[in-house]
Design a protein around this motif. Structure first.
Motif, mmCIF file in Angstrom:
data_model
loop_
_atom_site.group_PDB
_atom_site.id
_atom_site.type_symbol
_atom_site.label_atom_id
_atom_site.label_comp_id
_atom_site.label_asym_id
_atom_site.label_seq_id
_atom_site.Cartn_x
_atom_site.Cartn_y
_atom_site.Cartn_z
ATOM 1 N N VAL A 1 38.676 38.799 49.628
ATOM 2 C CA VAL A 1 39.247 39.787 49.234
ATOM 3 C C VAL A 1 38.406 41.389 48.934
ATOM 4 C CG1 VAL A 1 40.485 40.363 46.893
ATOM 5 C CG2 VAL A 1 40.848 38.389 47.626
ATOM 6 N N GLY B 1 42.826 43.848 39.917
ATOM 7 C CA GLY B 1 42.759 42.994 40.858
ATOM 8 C C GLY B 1 43.985 41.759 40.745
ATOM 9 N N ALA B 2 45.080 41.970 40.731
ATOM 10 C CA ALA B 2 45.421 40.873 40.580
ATOM 11 C C ALA B 2 44.823 39.919 40.503
ATOM 12 C CB ALA B 2 46.637 41.245 41.584
ATOM 13 N N THR B 3 44.079 39.241 39.590
ATOM 14 C CA THR B 3 43.376 37.681 39.559
ATOM 15 C C THR B 3 44.278 37.340 38.969
ATOM 16 O OG1 THR B 3 41.742 39.156 38.243
ATOM 17 C CG2 THR B 3 41.375 38.772 40.690
ATOM 18 N N LEU C 1 45.884 36.304 45.590
ATOM 19 C CA LEU C 1 44.877 37.257 45.025
ATOM 20 C C LEU C 1 45.326 38.545 44.838
ATOM 21 C CD1 LEU C 1 41.159 35.297 44.876
ATOM 22 C CD2 LEU C 1 43.115 35.825 42.941
ATOM 23 N N LEU C 2 45.155 38.950 46.540
ATOM 24 C CA LEU C 2 45.632 40.712 46.679
ATOM 25 C C LEU C 2 46.825 41.451 46.545
ATOM 26 C CD1 LEU C 2 43.982 40.896 50.288
ATOM 27 C CD2 LEU C 2 43.461 42.777 48.005
ATOM 28 N N VAL C 3 48.550 40.140 46.402
ATOM 29 C CA VAL C 3 49.563 40.852 46.707
ATOM 30 C C VAL C 3 49.755 40.561 45.148
ATOM 31 C CG1 VAL C 3 51.622 40.446 47.041
ATOM 32 C CG2 VAL C 3 49.749 40.340 48.654
ATOM 33 N N GLY C 4 49.455 38.824 44.138
ATOM 34 C CA GLY C 4 50.174 39.041 42.614
ATOM 35 C C GLY C 4 51.221 38.498 42.786
ATOM 36 N N ARG D 1 37.455 43.365 51.407
ATOM 37 C CA ARG D 1 38.848 44.085 52.029
ATOM 38 C C ARG D 1 38.895 45.128 51.230
ATOM 39 N NH1 ARG D 1 42.253 39.697 53.259
ATOM 40 N NH2 ARG D 1 44.107 40.538 53.064
ATOM 41 N N GLU E 1 47.811 43.906 36.268
ATOM 42 C CA GLU E 1 47.186 43.350 37.715
ATOM 43 C C GLU E 1 47.220 44.736 38.701
ATOM 44 O OE1 GLU E 1 50.735 41.340 39.255
ATOM 45 O OE2 GLU E 1 51.312 40.310 37.482
ATOM 46 N N LEU F 1 36.617 41.107 40.232
ATOM 47 C CA LEU F 1 36.678 40.418 41.643
ATOM 48 C C LEU F 1 34.643 39.386 41.409
ATOM 49 C CD1 LEU F 1 38.113 38.825 43.663
ATOM 50 C CD2 LEU F 1 37.750 41.028 44.972
ATOM 51 N N PRO G 1 47.837 37.395 37.414
ATOM 52 C CA PRO G 1 49.244 37.553 36.994
ATOM 53 C C PRO G 1 49.716 37.100 35.526
ATOM 54 C CG PRO G 1 48.775 35.615 39.062
ATOM 55 C CD PRO G 1 47.349 35.872 38.550
ATOM 56 N N GLU H 1 45.535 36.177 49.810
ATOM 57 C CA GLU H 1 46.457 36.491 50.286
ATOM 58 C C GLU H 1 47.082 36.627 48.974
ATOM 59 O OE1 GLU H 1 47.166 38.711 52.225
ATOM 60 O OE2 GLU H 1 45.393 37.834 53.605
#
Lengths: 219, 244
Positions: free
Chosen positions: A130, A30-32, B236-239, A133, A26, A145, A34, B234
């Protein structure tokens, strides 16, 4: 997305246990997308069965570590070398929906297109926020991303194209009806009905009544 | 968005020509842009996007309705007052860069401030800082015809961002730029808005419009609709934070 190859890619760096694999995957993407931890363990079992990973002992907290085998490394690099076939593109449902919409009477296709475009743009705004940042040094996450950003952009461009095609088709159909005097109801809504009509291309002239003309909103 | 209103369009119409040749470029547009907000305007060619921007910046006068910048109705202003508002409060970036060929990059950027009475030395210091912000410090003393299209566009952006401009109006500001430089320009614009300016970005590129807080869709001279983020950023960033 191939969970199998994603786990092999993380293991190529060194031994890991299940939760570490998920966290690193992840972080790198980029945790896109999960991952479910159950998916991670099921996949590890299959990889072990196929000889692509092997157990590498446990730590004091009983975490079971895995390491990639030579066969696993070969499989990983052959995956990197193979082009991806987009067999299941996410917008296929949309293409089918629109194809059906143009065949069903009474459906405002332009409204469907606009609603979809609005949704895609809102998602694109999210991805962009996103990205704004993200530390530019986070290359792996940025690339994932940006892939989503470009895919959304492609969908929006395609929707613009669909809208233009549908509008042109509607205008041409109306022209054909106006030019055929025997066609009942041909005078209503056709190009010839517009009071100041003298131009076929300029959208900003006195508006005509079309199926897609909608009222402006105050914002 | 709770910032102070910087730009307001009230029932703005713009008609060109008369009789059969009459063209309604805008047919009654209401729009509010507040401090800290970047609003993108999207629509097909001929929908009225660029007309809207010219009216918003006082470069053209509406046929009906009102344009208000920081509480001042533009129609009530003399030509000289209008010119002062345009110079002090509004920064423009257009598709054609509108640089003065006989002036260097730094002189193009510092000119509006000098016209407002700032000393030439102070105006140059500010211009060099603005050029550095767009990565053109080394090109400060070049003339427009000695620069690439992308560089000229960045000079135009530096000129728009210099000083205390509270309203930044841009029409396809990244047209001549490659993807990365274009993105750097949008980051600059975004940052200026985050710092309190109000921005309007006219574009047909969804990837650029996505930098805005709101996207306004315009069709046939009317505002059709608008879009805002889904607020999934949020997620997308945090998971998933679950740990063993």
């Amino acid at each position: 997305m191939s969970v199998k190859h994603s786990l092999l890619a993380v293991l190529a760096d060194g031994e890991r246990y299940g939760y570490q694999l998920r966290a690193e995957f992840e972080e790198r993407t980029g945790a896109t997308w999960p991952l479910n931890i159950g998916q991670v363990y099921t996949t590890l079992n299959r990889l072990e069965r196929d000889g692509l990973v092997e157990p590498a002992g446990q730590d004091a907290a009983n975490h079971v570590f895995y390491r990639i085998t030579d066969a696993g490394r070969d499989e990983l690099f052959s995956w990197f070398a193979r082009p991806v076939t987009r067999a299941e593109r996410p917008r296929d449902e949309l293409a089918v929906k629109l194809a059906l919409a143009v065949t069903v009477g009474g459906v405002d296709v332009a409204a469907i297109v606009h609603a979809q475009r609005k949704h895609a743009l809102a998602a694109l705004q999210d991805y962009t926020r996103v990205k704004a940042r993200l530390d530019p040094a986070e290359l792996a996450a940025s690339l994932v991303l940006e892939s989503m950003i470009f895919q959304s952009e492609a969908e929006i461009r395609w929707l613009d194209h669909v809208e233009a095609r549908v509008l042109r088709h509607a205008r041409e159909s109306q022209t054909t009806r106006v030019e055929r005097p025997a066609d009942p109801g041909s005078a209503k809504g056709g190009r010839g009905a517009a009071p100041t009509d003298g131009d076929t291309d300029t959208a900003t002239r006195t508006p005509r009544t079309t199926a897609t003309a909608r009222k402006g909103k105050t914002i | 968005m709770s910032g102070k209103t910087i730009l307001e369009l009230r029932g703005v119409t713009r008609t060109h020509g008369k009789g059969a040749a009459e063209v309604h470029a805008l047919r009654g547009v209401d729009l509010v842009v507040r401090a800290g907000e970047l609003v993108a305007v999207m629509g097909p060619s001929g929908s009225g996007k660029s007309t809207l921007l010219s009216l918003a910046g006082g470069l053209d006068s509406p046929s009906g309705g009102e344009v208000v910048i920081e509480g001042t109705t533009l129609a009530s202003q003399s030509k000289a007052q209008l010119a002062a508002i345009r110079r002090r409060s509004v920064g423009y970036v257009f598709q054609d860069y509108n640089l003065i060929p006989a002036l260097t990059a730094a002189e193009n950027v510092s000119l509006p401030q000098e016209l407002d009475g700032l000393s030439a030395r102070k105006a140059r210091v500010a211009a060099l800082a603005a050029l550095a912000e767009v990565g053109l410090r080394a090109e400060a003393d070049r003339f427009p015809d000695e620069m690439s299209g992308g560089q000229q566009q960045r000079v135009a952006i530096a000129r728009a961002l210099i000083g205390e401009r509270r309203l930044i109006l841009t029409d396809e500001p990244t047209g001549a730029l490659d993807t990365e430089t274009g993105e750097a320009v949008l980051r600059l614009l975004r940052r200026r808005c985050d710092e309190g300016a109000a921005g309007v970005l006219v574009t047909h590129e969804s990837r650029h419009a996505a930098w805005a807080d709101r996207i306004v869709f315009i069709r046939d001279g009317l505002v059709l609709d608008e879009s805002a983020p889904l607020q999934h950023a949020e997620d997308l960033l945090v998971g998933d934070e679950a740990q063993p």
